[in-house]
Scaffold this active site. Structure first.
Site, short mmCIF file in Angstrom:
data_model
loop_
_atom_site.label_atom_id
_atom_site.label_comp_id
_atom_site.label_asym_id
_atom_site.label_seq_id
_atom_site.Cartn_x
_atom_site.Cartn_y
_atom_site.Cartn_z
N MET A 110 65.47 21.41 45.16
CA MET A 110 64.67 22.50 44.62
C MET A 110 63.83 23.18 45.69
SD MET A 110 65.10 22.49 41.24
CE MET A 110 65.79 21.38 40.00
N PRO A 115 64.11 13.54 42.78
CA PRO A 115 64.06 14.12 44.13
C PRO A 115 63.93 15.64 44.08
CG PRO A 115 65.79 12.49 43.99
CD PRO A 115 65.28 12.69 42.59
N CYS A 116 63.09 16.18 44.96
CA CYS A 116 62.81 17.62 44.93
C CYS A 116 63.54 18.38 46.03
CB CYS A 116 61.30 17.88 45.07
SG CYS A 116 60.63 17.40 46.69
N GLN A 117 64.31 17.67 46.89
CA GLN A 117 64.89 18.36 48.04
C GLN A 117 65.82 19.49 47.64
OE1 GLN A 117 64.65 15.12 47.62
NE2 GLN A 117 64.11 14.06 49.53
#
Length: 481
Positions: free
Chosen positions: A81, A77-79
Site C-alpha cells: 500500500m 503488511p503495508c508495503q
C-alpha cells in the site's frame, strides 16, 4: 488475539490497557520469538496466515473454549500500500494493486473474525489502505481493502475509521496511519457510544486543533532519552557499549562522513544543498553541479560515478540525505532507518544516523521491551525492520483504554468525538473510493446501525458538543485527557 503480530510491540499497549493476548500469529518465526518474549502467556502460530488461519482458530479454542475473544488486533503488511514503493502502478488501478497479494490479506481478518466473533476488531495500516484499489476476491470488481472489510463484517459489526498523525497522541514522530475499529452490534457499550456521538478512539492529547497541547519535538524527545552521543567517524565512537549494541550506528567512509558533516547542525537541510568540496571548502555551485568549480573533485553531495567514469547526482527523493528537524516531531521511523539515503534519517546535530534504541524509543517501545538475542542473531537490519513496522504502544495503550471502556462501560479515557476531523476525513476517503468503484457508500452501513433519535453522523457532523457528550466526559477522571 493478534494477527500479523510482528515483534508484539503494538500489542504491548493493548495489554497495558487491560487486555491479555492468548494467541499471536506472525509469518516470520524469528519475529514471533521476540513477540512471545513480551507476551509470555500467549500461544504462537508461525507461518503464512493464508495457510495457518484455521490453526490460529484451533489454538484459540484450545485456550478459551467457546468464549468469544474480547479483542482481535490485525496489522497486515503495508508495503504493498505504501506510497514509498515504486513500480506498483496507479493508485486507482485494481490490476496493479492486485499484483501484490499482501494488499488483500484483510480477507484473512474477515475469515477469523466471522468464525470467532470477537467483541472488538482493530486493523491498522497506512492511509492508502482506505483507498488503494484491488480486485474483489469474489466479484473481481475494484474495491479498497478497507471497504472490502467493512462490507464483509457489516451484518455483525459497526465500523469506525480514523486517519491520524500519531504525533497528535504524544508519539514523538510524524506517523500518518489509518485505523479501522469494529464494534460488535450487540455490545451495550456501542449503543452508549453512538447515542453520545463518540467513536472508539482516544481524544488527541498533543494536537492544537483540539486545544490539548502540541506535538513533542525531536529535540525534546532526544533530551528525554538521555543517551550518550555517538559519531559515525570510527567504530570506537559509533557504539555505546553499555546498551548491548542497541545504541550504535554504522561507520561511514571518509567521504560520506565529510558529506554529512557539511550539512549545518540543527538546520534540517540536506546534502543536496551542500556547496562544499573536501579539498577546497565552501564554493559557489549551482544546484545541478557535480564537480568543484576550483579543483574538479566531486562536491560533497550525493554523487556516484557512472559507467563511463564520470560523476552524476544520485537519483532519489530530496528528502533523503537530510538531517531531521529539531523543532518538529521526528520523521517517520521506517524499516530503512539504517540507510543514509532513506527519508530523513540523519541525526539533527550529530554526524550519524539514529541508533536502533533511539528509533524504538521514538516508536514509544517501553524501556524494558525484551529483544533476547535478536540483535546478535538477526543483525541491525532485521531489528530496525521490526521497529519500523510496529504500531507505537503509546497510542495502542490509549486506544486500548477506550476499548476497555466500551466493554466494561467504565470510561477511564474520553473517546474521540464523531465530529473530529480525523474521523470525518477517513469516512470521506472511504466514501470517495466506494463511489469510484460503483459500490455502496460505506456510511450507509453506519446509518443503519445507529439508534433512533438525534446524534452525530459521519455523513453530516457538527463540531458542537451536545449535553450527552458532556455527560460522557464527566465520567472521565480529571487527570486523564
Amino acid at each position: 488475539m493478534s494477527l500479523f503480530s510482528n515483534c508484539g510491540a503494538g500489542d504491548v499497549g493493548y495489554r497495558e490497557a487491560g487486555f491479555r493476548f492468548d494467541v499471536m500469529a506472525e509469518l516470520d518465526p524469528r519475529r514471533l520469538e521476540v513477540c512471545l518474549l513480551n507476551h509470555p502467556g500467549a500461544l504462537g502460530v508461525p507461518g503464512d496466515l493464508r495457510r495457518t488461519w484455521q490453526k490460529v482458530i484451533r489454538r484459540y479454542r484450545e485456550r478459551a473454549g467457546k468464549a468469544r475473544p474480547a479483542l482481535l488486533c490485525a496489522c497486515p503488511p503495508c508495503q504493498g500500500m505504501s506510497s514509498a514503493r515504486s513500480g506498483k502502478g496507479s493508485h486507482d488501478d485494481a490490476d496493479a494493486g492486485s499484483k501484490d497479494e499482501r494488499n488483500l490479506l484483510v480477507t484473512i481478518v474477515a475469515k477469523v473474525a466471522l468464525r470467532l466473533m470477537p467483541s472488538l476488531i482493530v486493523v491498522e495500516n497506512v492511509p492508502a489502505f482506505l483507498t488503494r484499489k484491488v480486485r474483489h476476491p469474489k466479484d473481481e470488481k475494484p474495491v479498497s481493502a478497507a471497504n472490502y472489510l467493512i462490507t464483509s463484517l457489516a451484518k455483525d459489526y459497526v465500523a469506525f475509521p480514523m486517519v491520524a498523525d500519531l504525533c497528535d497522541f504524544g508519539v514523538p514522530q510524524s506517523r500518518n496511519r489509518a485505523f479501522l475499529t469494529f464494534v460488535r452490534k450487540d455490545l451495550p457499550g456501542l449503543k452508549e457510544l453512538l447515542r453520545l456521538g463518540r467513536v472508539p478512539f482516544p481524544r488527541a492529547t498533543h494536537a492544537v486543533d483540539v486545544g490539548t497541547g502540541r506535538p513533542i519535538t525531536l529535540a525534546e524527545a532526544l533530551v528525554s532519552f538521555g543517551l550518550p552521543s555517538l559519531d559515525a567517524a570510527a567504530s570506537e565512537s559509533a557504539v555505546a557499549a553499555e546498551y548491548s549494541g542497541f545504541h550504535s550506528v554504522p561507520v561511514w567512509d571518509e567521504r560520506t562522513y565529510a558529506m554529512v558533516a557539511a550539512i549545518p547542525s540543527a538546520s534540517g537541510r540536506s546534502a543536496w544543498e551542500n556547496d562544499a568540496c573536501r579539498h577546497c571548502g565552501p564554493v559557489e555551485a549551482s544546484p545541478e553541479s557535480v564537480l568543484c568549480p576550483i579543483c574538479s573533485s566531486p562536491l560533497l553531495r550525493p554523487i556516484v560515478k557512472d559507467a563511463g567514469g564520470g560523476y552524476r547526482l544520485v537519483k532519489g527523493f530530496k528528502s533523503s540525505y537530510r538531517r531531521m528537524r529539531v523543532d518538529k516531531p521526528a520523521a517517520t521511523v521506517t524499516t530503512a532507518s539504517g540507510h543514509l539515503g532513506s527519508d530523513n534519517t540523519i541525526h539533527p546535530t550529530q554526524n550519524r544516523l539514529l541508533s536502533p534504541l533511539e528509533c524504538s524509543l521514538l516508536q514509544t517501545f517501553p524501556a524494558d521491551f525484551k529483544w533476547g538475542d535478536a540483535l546478535k542473531r538477526l543483525g541491525h537490519t532485521n531489528v530496525r525492520e521490526m521497529i519500523g513496522e510496529a504500531v507505537p504502544p503509546a497510542f495502542t495503550r490509549m486506544h486500548g483504554q477506550v476499548l476497555y471502556g466500551i466493554l466494561k462501560r467504565e470510561w477511564g479515557r474520553a473517546p474521540m468525538a464523531m465530529s473530529d476531523e480525523r474521523c470525518v476525513k477517513a469516512w470521506a476517503k472511504l466514501a470517495d473510493a466506494a463511489k469510484k468503484d460503483g459500490r455502496a457508500d460505506p456510511r450507509d452501513y453506519f446509518e443503519h446501525a445507529k439508534p433512533s433519535g438525534r446524534q452525530a453522523s459521519p455523513a453530516h457532523v457538527s463540531k458542537r458538543s451536545s449535553t450527552g457528550r458532556l455527560a460522557l466526559e464527566n465520567k472521565v477522571s480529571q487527570s486523564t485527557p
